[in-house]
Design a protein around this motif. Structure first.
Motif, PDB file in Angstrom:
ATOM      1  N   LEU A 283      83.901  91.300  19.423  1.00  0.00           N
ATOM      2  CA  LEU A 283      84.629  91.804  18.259  1.00  0.00           C
ATOM      3  C   LEU A 283      84.205  91.048  17.003  1.00  0.00           C
ATOM      4  O   LEU A 283      84.027  89.825  17.025  1.00  0.00           O
ATOM      5  CB  LEU A 283      86.138  91.637  18.444  1.00  0.00           C
ATOM      6  N   VAL A 284      84.067  91.758  15.899  1.00  0.00           N
ATOM      7  CA  VAL A 284      83.683  91.163  14.621  1.00  0.00           C
ATOM      8  C   VAL A 284      84.863  91.269  13.659  1.00  0.00           C
ATOM      9  O   VAL A 284      85.393  92.358  13.424  1.00  0.00           O
ATOM     10  CB  VAL A 284      82.452  91.877  14.022  1.00  0.00           C
ATOM     11  N   HIS A 285      85.277  90.118  13.121  1.00  0.00           N
ATOM     12  CA  HIS A 285      86.367  90.079  12.148  1.00  0.00           C
ATOM     13  C   HIS A 285      85.779  90.475  10.794  1.00  0.00           C
ATOM     14  O   HIS A 285      85.020  89.715  10.194  1.00  0.00           O
ATOM     15  CB  HIS A 285      86.946  88.667  12.108  1.00  0.00           C
ATOM     16  N   VAL A 286      86.116  91.664  10.295  1.00  0.00           N
ATOM     17  CA  VAL A 286      85.454  92.177   9.086  1.00  0.00           C
ATOM     18  C   VAL A 286      86.324  92.074   7.835  1.00  0.00           C
ATOM     19  O   VAL A 286      85.792  92.116   6.717  1.00  0.00           O
ATOM     20  CB  VAL A 286      84.994  93.634   9.282  1.00  0.00           C
ATOM     21  N   ALA A 287      87.631  91.929   7.992  1.00  0.00           N
ATOM     22  CA  ALA A 287      88.500  91.828   6.817  1.00  0.00           C
ATOM     23  C   ALA A 287      89.823  91.200   7.222  1.00  0.00           C
ATOM     24  O   ALA A 287      90.236  91.255   8.385  1.00  0.00           O
ATOM     25  CB  ALA A 287      88.738  93.199   6.177  1.00  0.00           C
ATOM     26  N   ASN A 288      90.484  90.595   6.227  1.00  0.00           N
ATOM     27  CA  ASN A 288      91.791  89.990   6.475  1.00  0.00           C
ATOM     28  C   ASN A 288      92.607  90.031   5.192  1.00  0.00           C
ATOM     29  O   ASN A 288      92.104  89.705   4.113  1.00  0.00           O
ATOM     30  CB  ASN A 288      91.637  88.548   6.956  1.00  0.00           C
ATOM     31  N   ARG A 289      93.847  90.460   5.325  1.00  0.00           N
ATOM     32  CA  ARG A 289      94.777  90.471   4.188  1.00  0.00           C
ATOM     33  C   ARG A 289      96.032  89.706   4.574  1.00  0.00           C
ATOM     34  O   ARG A 289      96.634  89.981   5.624  1.00  0.00           O
ATOM     35  CB  ARG A 289      95.151  91.901   3.788  1.00  0.00           C
ATOM     36  N   ILE A 290      96.413  88.742   3.755  1.00  0.00           N
ATOM     37  CA  ILE A 290      97.608  87.933   3.981  1.00  0.00           C
ATOM     38  C   ILE A 290      98.543  88.116   2.800  1.00  0.00           C
ATOM     39  O   ILE A 290      98.120  88.039   1.642  1.00  0.00           O
ATOM     40  CB  ILE A 290      97.244  86.447   4.159  1.00  0.00           C
ATOM     41  N   THR A 291      99.816  88.371   3.099  1.00  0.00           N
ATOM     42  CA  THR A 291     100.844  88.463   2.073  1.00  0.00           C
ATOM     43  C   THR A 291     101.848  87.335   2.288  1.00  0.00           C
ATOM     44  O   THR A 291     102.445  87.226   3.362  1.00  0.00           O
ATOM     45  CB  THR A 291     101.563  89.821   2.116  1.00  0.00           C
ATOM     46  N   VAL A 292     101.988  86.487   1.279  1.00  0.00           N
ATOM     47  CA  VAL A 292     102.968  85.400   1.290  1.00  0.00           C
ATOM     48  C   VAL A 292     104.142  85.859   0.432  1.00  0.00           C
ATOM     49  O   VAL A 292     104.005  85.999  -0.794  1.00  0.00           O
ATOM     50  CB  VAL A 292     102.359  84.091   0.741  1.00  0.00           C
ATOM     51  N   TYR A 293     105.297  86.105   1.057  1.00  0.00           N
ATOM     52  CA  TYR A 293     106.440  86.610   0.316  1.00  0.00           C
ATOM     53  C   TYR A 293     107.221  85.495  -0.369  1.00  0.00           C
ATOM     54  O   TYR A 293     107.869  85.719  -1.391  1.00  0.00           O
ATOM     55  CB  TYR A 293     107.358  87.405   1.239  1.00  0.00           C
ATOM     56  N   ARG A 294     107.147  84.311   0.220  1.00  0.00           N
ATOM     57  CA  ARG A 294     107.737  83.123  -0.400  1.00  0.00           C
ATOM     58  C   ARG A 294     107.124  81.896   0.275  1.00  0.00           C
ATOM     59  O   ARG A 294     106.576  81.992   1.380  1.00  0.00           O
ATOM     60  CB  ARG A 294     109.258  83.107  -0.244  1.00  0.00           C
ATOM     61  N   PRO A 295     107.175  80.730  -0.378  1.00  0.00           N
ATOM     62  CA  PRO A 295     106.645  79.532   0.278  1.00  0.00           C
ATOM     63  C   PRO A 295     107.404  79.223   1.568  1.00  0.00           C
ATOM     64  O   PRO A 295     108.618  79.443   1.670  1.00  0.00           O
ATOM     65  CB  PRO A 295     106.868  78.431  -0.770  1.00  0.00           C
ATOM     66  N   VAL A 296     106.682  78.730   2.561  1.00  0.00           N
ATOM     67  CA  VAL A 296     107.270  78.333   3.843  1.00  0.00           C
ATOM     68  C   VAL A 296     107.062  76.830   4.008  1.00  0.00           C
ATOM     69  O   VAL A 296     105.943  76.328   3.840  1.00  0.00           O
ATOM     70  CB  VAL A 296     106.632  79.093   5.018  1.00  0.00           C
ATOM     71  N   GLU A 297     108.135  76.115   4.314  1.00  0.00           N
ATOM     72  CA  GLU A 297     108.069  74.672   4.468  1.00  0.00           C
ATOM     73  C   GLU A 297     107.892  74.299   5.937  1.00  0.00           C
ATOM     74  O   GLU A 297     108.273  75.047   6.841  1.00  0.00           O
ATOM     75  CB  GLU A 297     109.342  74.016   3.919  1.00  0.00           C
ATOM     76  N   ALA A 298     107.314  73.121   6.168  1.00  0.00           N
ATOM     77  CA  ALA A 298     107.005  72.692   7.537  1.00  0.00           C
ATOM     78  C   ALA A 298     108.247  72.527   8.394  1.00  0.00           C
ATOM     79  O   ALA A 298     108.174  72.619   9.624  1.00  0.00           O
ATOM     80  CB  ALA A 298     106.214  71.387   7.497  1.00  0.00           C
ATOM     81  N   GLY A 299     109.399  72.290   7.788  1.00  0.00           N
ATOM     82  CA  GLY A 299     110.619  72.107   8.568  1.00  0.00           C
ATOM     83  C   GLY A 299     111.287  73.398   9.000  1.00  0.00           C
ATOM     84  O   GLY A 299     112.267  73.354   9.758  1.00  0.00           O
ATOM     85  N   GLU A 300     110.764  74.535   8.569  1.00  0.00           N
ATOM     86  CA  GLU A 300     111.372  75.810   8.933  1.00  0.00           C
ATOM     87  C   GLU A 300     110.856  76.288  10.288  1.00  0.00           C
ATOM     88  O   GLU A 300     109.731  75.989  10.687  1.00  0.00           O
ATOM     89  CB  GLU A 300     111.083  76.854   7.858  1.00  0.00           C
ATOM     90  N   THR A 301     111.687  77.049  10.969  1.00  0.00           N
ATOM     91  CA  THR A 301     111.335  77.623  12.267  1.00  0.00           C
ATOM     92  C   THR A 301     110.989  79.089  12.083  1.00  0.00           C
ATOM     93  O   THR A 301     111.743  79.838  11.448  1.00  0.00           O
ATOM     94  CB  THR A 301     112.508  77.480  13.251  1.00  0.00           C
TER      95      THR A 301
END
Length: 295
Positions: free
Chosen positions: A104-122
């Motif tokens: 399989l060839v990874h040809v594209a990627n789209r990421i949507t960040v709706y708000r910042p996520v902190e390391a302490g969140e689950t």
């Protein structure tokens, strides 16, 4: 535990994130010739889910170093992809998945960040596949990974994969035009051989085309190549101080980054608000590695 979501997919809740190693071994065994290895022509109507995923801060720091991010408790936009990747890998290595993982060839990627996520969140993750479609070189599929905190979606990633097949269903091959000149570089990065093994360690993606000269040669590459998601993360790290709280970052992967090599990074602010266009090229030849945008 199972159920059905509003899209008609059966939801399979897993007790924990899968281990990537056994899944890669399953994929390699599935690539061997033999009876009973014919795959279907439709996507499995299943959605994998796992809850209660926590962040190991030592792992996060290791990821930040490998990809060039500042050490911080806030997750880089590409980090949830790594955190939830075993769930997507489990989906793609299932016998019912129509495209074999090997090749399989990874040809594209789209990421949507709706708000910042902190390391302490689950985080809770779910993964599913959609939009299986023909391509001039085979078939493409979108693998969707969704991250939520407290029931609210905070992150979404859509990875588009190409499965190369000898089929007449994808239409005529496009004529290749003259390659445009590479833009002037904003920065130049030396990409050492260890990038392949370092990113494999922090991502769990141990595809041998990134870590082994022999493995790379088996798939037609003279030497190992960098992971596409490392390239995307490295570009995002270069823009880290200029990103808004919420954004979408999309890339199209072009030609692989061979290891070692020198890559030229270019970023240009656009006029329509806090947005960027960026690209990665080979510093010597100008061959394009990826093109992307932040909105």
């Amino acid at each position: 535990m199972g159920g059905a979501d509003t899209q008609g997919r059966t939801v399979l809740e897993l007790p924990r994130l899968p281990q990537a190693g056994p899944l890669y071994r399953r994929a390699l065994l599935g690539a061997l010739p033999g009876p009973g290895r014919r795959r279907g022509d439709a996507l499995p109507q299943v959605e994998l889910a796992v809850t209660g995923v926590t962040v190991d801060r030592a792992h996060l720091a290791d990821y930040d170093r490998v990809c060039g991010f500042r050490l911080a408790d806030r997750l880089p936009g590409t980090y949830p992809h790594v955190l939830g990747f075993p769930l997507a890998l489990r989906l793609m290595t299932a016998p019912q998945f129509p495209l074999p993982l090997v090749g399989l060839v990874h040809v594209a990627n789209r990421i949507t960040v709706y708000r910042p996520v902190e390391a302490g969140e689950t985080l809770d993750f779910r993964a599913y596949a959609e939009h299986l479609r023909p391509h001039e070189r085979g078939r493409q599929v979108d693998v969707v990974l969704v991250g939520a905190v407290g029931g609210a979606e905070v992150w979404r990633g859509v990875s588009t994969y190409l499965g190369r097949e000898r089929t007449a269903g994808g239409g005529a091959r496009r004529e290749r035009g003259e390659r445009p000149a590479a833009p002037a570089a904003t920065a130049s990065w030396r990409v050492p051989p260890r990038v392949g093994t370092d990113y494999a360690r922090v991502s769990g993606d141990h595809n041998p085309i990134h870590t082994s000269r022999l493995g790379a040669r088996l798939f037609g590459f003279p030497r190992p190549i960098a992971h596409g998601m490392w390239s995307k993360a490295r570009c995002l790290a270069a823009l880290e101080s200029r990103l808004p709280e919420a954004y979408a970052v999309e890339v199209a992967f072009k030609l692989p980054v061979p290891l070692p090599s020198t890559a030229a990074f270019t970023a240009t602010a656009t006029a329509d608000g806090p947005a960027w266009e960026f690209a990665l090229h080979d510093a010597r030849s100008g061959r394009p590695h990826l093109a992307g945008s932040v909105r």
